[in-house]
Write an enzyme that holds these catalytic residues in place. Structure first.
Site, PDB file in Angstrom:
ATOM      1  N   ASP A 160      -7.194   9.596   8.269  1.00 24.41           N
ATOM      2  CA  ASP A 160      -8.084  10.206   7.279  1.00 24.41           C
ATOM      3  C   ASP A 160      -9.502  10.325   7.824  1.00 24.41           C
ATOM      4  O   ASP A 160     -10.248  11.239   7.440  1.00 24.41           O
ATOM      5  CB  ASP A 160      -8.105   9.376   5.993  1.00 24.41           C
ATOM      6  CG  ASP A 160      -6.721   9.282   5.363  1.00 24.41           C
ATOM      7  OD1 ASP A 160      -6.028  10.299   5.325  1.00 24.41           O
ATOM      8  OD2 ASP A 160      -6.336   8.180   4.936  1.00 24.41           O
ATOM      9  N   ALA A 204     -19.793  11.355   2.020  1.00 26.26           N
ATOM     10  CA  ALA A 204     -20.060  10.190   2.865  1.00 26.26           C
ATOM     11  C   ALA A 204     -18.892   9.215   2.814  1.00 26.26           C
ATOM     12  O   ALA A 204     -19.080   8.004   2.903  1.00 26.26           O
ATOM     13  CB  ALA A 204     -21.362   9.509   2.432  1.00 26.26           C
ATOM     14  N   GLY A 205     -17.679   9.776   2.677  1.00 27.07           N
ATOM     15  CA  GLY A 205     -16.480   8.946   2.685  1.00 27.07           C
ATOM     16  C   GLY A 205     -15.969   8.739   4.096  1.00 27.07           C
ATOM     17  O   GLY A 205     -16.678   8.974   5.091  1.00 27.07           O
ATOM     18  N   ALA A 206     -14.717   8.315   4.204  1.00 26.02           N
ATOM     19  CA  ALA A 206     -14.135   7.954   5.495  1.00 26.02           C
ATOM     20  C   ALA A 206     -14.182   9.109   6.485  1.00 26.02           C
ATOM     21  O   ALA A 206     -14.596   8.946   7.640  1.00 26.02           O
ATOM     22  CB  ALA A 206     -12.686   7.487   5.288  1.00 26.02           C
ATOM     23  N   ASN A 244      -5.072  18.366   9.872  1.00 27.75           N
ATOM     24  CA  ASN A 244      -4.878  17.143  10.667  1.00 27.75           C
ATOM     25  C   ASN A 244      -3.588  17.135  11.470  1.00 27.75           C
ATOM     26  O   ASN A 244      -3.469  16.389  12.446  1.00 27.75           O
ATOM     27  CB  ASN A 244      -4.914  15.909   9.762  1.00 27.75           C
ATOM     28  CG  ASN A 244      -6.322  15.535   9.367  1.00 27.75           C
ATOM     29  OD1 ASN A 244      -7.219  16.370   9.377  1.00 27.75           O
ATOM     30  ND2 ASN A 244      -6.532  14.279   9.014  1.00 27.75           N
ATOM     31  N   ASP A 299      -4.545   6.522   3.875  1.00 24.29           N
ATOM     32  CA  ASP A 299      -4.872   6.460   2.452  1.00 24.29           C
ATOM     33  C   ASP A 299      -5.386   5.091   2.016  1.00 24.29           C
ATOM     34  O   ASP A 299      -4.956   4.527   0.994  1.00 24.29           O
ATOM     35  CB  ASP A 299      -3.661   6.875   1.606  1.00 24.29           C
ATOM     36  CG  ASP A 299      -3.349   8.356   1.747  1.00 24.29           C
ATOM     37  OD1 ASP A 299      -4.140   9.067   2.391  1.00 24.29           O
ATOM     38  OD2 ASP A 299      -2.313   8.797   1.227  1.00 24.29           O
ATOM     39  N   TYR A 331      23.907  -6.909  20.284  1.00 29.55           N
ATOM     40  CA  TYR A 331      23.487  -8.149  19.625  1.00 29.55           C
ATOM     41  C   TYR A 331      24.007  -9.323  20.459  1.00 29.55           C
ATOM     42  O   TYR A 331      24.022  -9.269  21.684  1.00 29.55           O
ATOM     43  CB  TYR A 331      23.978  -8.158  18.173  1.00 29.55           C
ATOM     44  CG  TYR A 331      23.265  -9.171  17.315  1.00 29.55           C
ATOM     45  CD1 TYR A 331      21.868  -9.161  17.204  1.00 29.55           C
ATOM     46  CD2 TYR A 331      23.961 -10.141  16.626  1.00 29.55           C
ATOM     47  CE1 TYR A 331      21.201 -10.096  16.435  1.00 29.55           C
ATOM     48  CE2 TYR A 331      23.309 -11.073  15.841  1.00 29.55           C
ATOM     49  CZ  TYR A 331      21.921 -11.056  15.756  1.00 29.55           C
ATOM     50  OH  TYR A 331      21.279 -11.986  14.996  1.00 29.55           O
ATOM     51  N   LYS A 374       4.392  11.220   5.972  1.00 25.77           N
ATOM     52  CA  LYS A 374       3.621  11.120   7.219  1.00 25.77           C
ATOM     53  C   LYS A 374       4.544  10.734   8.373  1.00 25.77           C
ATOM     54  O   LYS A 374       4.439  11.276   9.482  1.00 25.77           O
ATOM     55  CB  LYS A 374       2.524  10.077   7.051  1.00 25.77           C
ATOM     56  CG  LYS A 374       1.510  10.044   8.175  1.00 25.77           C
ATOM     57  CD  LYS A 374       0.468  11.138   8.012  1.00 25.77           C
ATOM     58  CE  LYS A 374      -0.702  10.947   8.946  1.00 25.77           C
ATOM     59  NZ  LYS A 374      -1.858  11.756   8.590  1.00 25.77           N
ATOM     60  N   ASN A 389     -10.359  20.133  -0.451  1.00 22.73           N
ATOM     61  CA  ASN A 389      -9.059  20.691  -0.828  1.00 22.73           C
ATOM     62  C   ASN A 389      -8.712  20.311  -2.261  1.00 22.73           C
ATOM     63  O   ASN A 389      -9.013  19.192  -2.689  1.00 22.73           O
ATOM     64  CB  ASN A 389      -7.969  20.167   0.117  1.00 22.73           C
ATOM     65  CG  ASN A 389      -7.601  21.185   1.181  1.00 22.73           C
ATOM     66  OD1 ASN A 389      -7.706  22.387   0.954  1.00 22.73           O
ATOM     67  ND2 ASN A 389      -7.153  20.700   2.324  1.00 22.73           N
TER      68      ASN A 389
END
Length: 771
Positions: free
Chosen positions: A166, A199-201, A323, A141, A43, A98, A291
């Protein structure tokens, strides 16, 4: 998952998150901060120097700060797992999780940031202003369609990688699986018809990546809850769906699947019937990724289409689209070349590297963990998550693509050295432990939890059962166990055996066995009857000795010496050797193995050398290249007293035996663990790196050292053990203060050793009675 298992899992998860320091992450300094000088450099006033350098050249932030290895996991909690819009704060446990995965799999430091807004503009403004702090941003998310515009705008505004896992994580792993599925079936990208349900992400990202790979636009039919997304449809449309509207007469999922080569499900359970699967083309490729329950169960898909290649999002079926195969390694490669973005070239490079890895020979330890030969084919088109090659192959491919596509600030340089640095980032212990657990799930065992009326032992038995490691056997009175389960709110004891030692039908057999072993050691028949009826450890050891169970774990209610004495009454050390204890000290940068921490208080140099050989073998089985340090307070003859000469004699015994591993000594621990110091002062050393197996001069020093480390190092070190080695039948003794997790780990080690004993006996042509 049954209600009882779900309830047990919830209880254990809550206890896990609360124990010790709440949560799953903390910040540890990377520089010494002990003295006033250290603080003045870290510092004020010393910190001014790097500040001024960065002001002149912002890229030097990568040299003087943690930016180059720091990722922000950012969410607003609007699409938390399968739980929906929980809000920013309720999503924090997931974001911490995560962050832990980034560290665990790729040594990427990550911090979670929960942004409390549902306004995309406010979210973007917040993240944009925080951008200079990080080397990359992982969006997590955030619900569709807002996630598309948020990611797009942040990529335009920031000069660091912005990646919505995602979306792109699922797309990359699915693309890897598709590359190999097409290779196996003899089909090509430009000719296939692909139907995507959802048809999501994730679904939109999958469609975009697969088109970038070469699948023609109208060969991809996207469906949502209203049916096929076709050109001219107006109901429930947005700009992202419209971009992928196909020129087709199909209006329902069933119609779209007729003659389709490939189905990708990112939707809901049971969306596809067996009849719909039957209507697909020959050798269909079915990725049912919903899932926890897929669009069509693999059994039903296989019955309808015996020639299908099938993948799911679940770990209990072949070809898991997971993933974790992607995001840690993609960021690792991007960070190491200081990439400005993660572009399509890098995503495709990751997919192709994963596909290529599945075609290569699989390491033996991975095969052993899964209980079968994993070989490229319909049931193995994607690598498994704990393949130790992932940390090298995927980041290297991503980094190379970043350089070639012009988005890297830093070249790879010597690729061999680059790959070596990746390999060195992760301690192999965690991977090996997970492979052990995976192997147990594929080859479950019967393990006796001897102190079956202890609350922690009951909870550990349930956790062992729920994890799929095998059948736990509690030595206890059934009514006591049931009352404990009722009070703990843990449901019933389905899948758990309860044996009352006093009432067991095996008592006469066990008593006769003990009497034959102990009759010339001052023990009467009635003494043996009392031991079997009243000493749960002895009863448990008799069960294992007779093959009525595979292994045992004990230690909560009796000290180590008492438990060890009980076990020895029924189980001997292996022929030609002696039992010993080894402890694993798992730290962020390395794992150290210490022996003998449990058994031998007075031994000669020959037995010490034998323990060194077997400890080296244990370290090797745990994934390490053993470098054995024979430890003393003296280094290479500095002192000439009895204990120093004893350790020097141990080294001579190893030399005479022709030991095939690296060893050195006698050495003080500061020399053994500091390779720079070792090479500078003792350039003749035989070691090629710091010692990772420490053979201590006595049981007392080994035991004291590991217990001190366990208590003083806090969360920066985990001590596993002492683990008993060298017994004819597997048994483990946990410390009296062991947690449920520590008991389960000990039970898993014991069960895994049972598998190894069985395999060795089978290889030697012996018949082993396994329960």
């Amino acid at each position: 998952m049954t209600d009882d298992i779900k309830r047990n899992l919830d209880a254990e998860a809550l206890a896990f998150h609360m124990q010790g320091r709440p949560g799953k992450i903390s910040i540890l300094p990377t520089k010494p901060l002990t003295t006033q000088r250290d603080l003045s450099l870290a510092y004020s006033p010393g910190v001014a120097a790097p500040c001024l350098r960065i002001e002149k050249n912002p890229d030097e932030a990568y040299d003087y700060t943690s930016r180059g290895n720091l990722v922000a996991v950012i969410s607003n909690g609007t699409a938390v797992l399968g739980l929906g819009d929980l809000g920013a704060l309720a999503g924090k446990p997931v974001m911490e999780g995560k962050a832990v995965l980034f560290k665990r799999f790729a040594d990427v430091d990550a911090i979670d940031l929960e942004v409390d807004t549902r306004d995309p503009d406010a979210f973007v403004d917040c993240v944009k202003l925080l951008g200079p702090s990080f080397g990359g941003i992982n969006l997590e998310d955030v619900k569709a369609p807002e996630c598309f515009m948020i990611e797009q705008r942040l990529r335009e505004l920031l000069d660091i990688p912005v990646f919505h896992d995602d979306q792109h994580g699922t797309a990359i792993i699915s693309a890897a699986g598709l590359i190999n599925a097409l290779d196996i079936t003899g089909k090509s990208l430009k000719d296939i018809k692909l139907v995507v349900n959802g048809a999501g992400a994730a679904a939109i990202a999958c469609v975009e990546l697969i088109k970038a790979m070469g699948v023609p636009h109208d060969n991809v039919v996207l469906c949502d809850s209203k049916g096929v997304i076709y050109k001219g449809r107006e109901q429930s449309m947005n700009q992202w769906k419209s971009a992928h509207a196909a020129e087709t007469k199909d209006r329902t999922l069933a119609e779209a699947l007729r003659g389709a080569d490939c189905f990708w499900g990112l939707s809901v359970a049971d969306a596809v019937t067996p009849e719909m699967a039957k209507s697909m083309a020959k050798k269909p490729i079915i990725f049912a990724m919903a899932n926890p329950n897929p669009e069509i169960r693999p059994e039903a898909a296989r019955a309808a289409c015996p020639d299908a290649i099938i993948a799911t999002g679940r770990s209990d079926y072949p070809n898991q689209i997971n993933n974790v195969l992607g995001f840690p390694y993609i960021f690792r490669g991007a960070l190491d070349v200081r990439a400005r973005t993660i572009n399509d070239a890098m995503k495709l490079a990751a997919a192709r590297a994963l596909a290529e890895l599945a075609r290569q020979d699989v390491p033996d330890e991975v095969d052993a963990a899964y209980g079968k030969r994993l070989r490229y084919g319909p049931d193995y088109i994607i690598p498994v998550p704990f393949d130790p090659r992932l940390i090298v192959e995927i980041p290297t491919a991503v980094a190379r693509a970043a350089v070639e596509s012009g988005v890297a600030r830093k070249p790879i340089g010597d690729e061999k050295a680059f790959r070596g640095s990746l390999r060195a980032r992760l301690d192999p212990t965690a991977d090996t432990l997970e492979l052990i657990f995976t192997r147990l799930r594929n080859s479950p065992r019967r393990v006796v939890f001897a102190e079956g009326e202890e609350e922690r032992m009951i909870r550990a038995a349930l956790a062992f059962r729920d994890a799929g490691y095998g059948t736990p056997v509690l030595i206890a009175r059934e009514e006591v166990v049931k009352e404990s389960l009722l009070q703990l709110g843990l449901g019933d004891a389905d899948g758990v055996e309860i044996h009352n030692a006093r009432k067991s039908q095996h008592n006469a057999r066990y008593t006769e066995y003990l009497f034959k072993r102990l009759q010339r050691k001052g023990v009467l028949l009635r003494d043996c009857q009392r031991m079997v009826n009243q000493q749960r450890n002895t009863f448990a050891a008799c069960m294992v000795a007779h093959g009525d169970a595979d292994a045992l774990v004990t230690g909560l209610s009796r000290n180590f010496a008492v438990c060890w004495g009980d076990i020895q009454k029924a189980i001997d050390p292996r022929a030609g050797g002696s039992a010993f204890g080894i402890s694993m000290c798992v730290m962020p940068e390395r794992t150290i193995f210490v022996a003998d921490t449990a058994i031998n208080s007075a031994i000669d140099a020959a037995r010490m050398a034998e323990i060194a050989v077997r400890a080296a073998g244990f370290a090797e089985r745990m994934g390490h290249t053993p470098r054995v340090g024979i430890i003393s307070y003296s280094t290479f003859g500095q002192m000439d007293d009895e204990r120093a000469r004893f350790m020097r004699e141990t080294v001579k015994r190893l030399e005479a035996s022709g030991a095939a591993f690296e060893y050195e000594g006698e050495m003080a621990p500061d020399v053994a663990l500091n390779y720079d110091l070792m090479k500078r002062l003792y350039p003749f050393t035989r070691l090629t790196g710091p010692a990772n197996v420490l053979i201590m001069p006595s049981l007392q020093t080994a035991n004291i050292a590991t217990k001190l480390l366990d208590k003083l190092a806090g969360k920066s070190a985990t001590v596993i053990g002492p683990l008993l080695q060298g017994m004819q039948r597997p048994a483990q003794i946990v410390p009296m203060g062991a947690t449920v997790s520590e008991i389960v780990t000990a039970a898993a080690f014991a069960a895994h050793e049972a598998i190894m004993v069985e395999e060795k006996s089978r290889a030697a042509g012996k018949v082993v009675k396994i329960a």
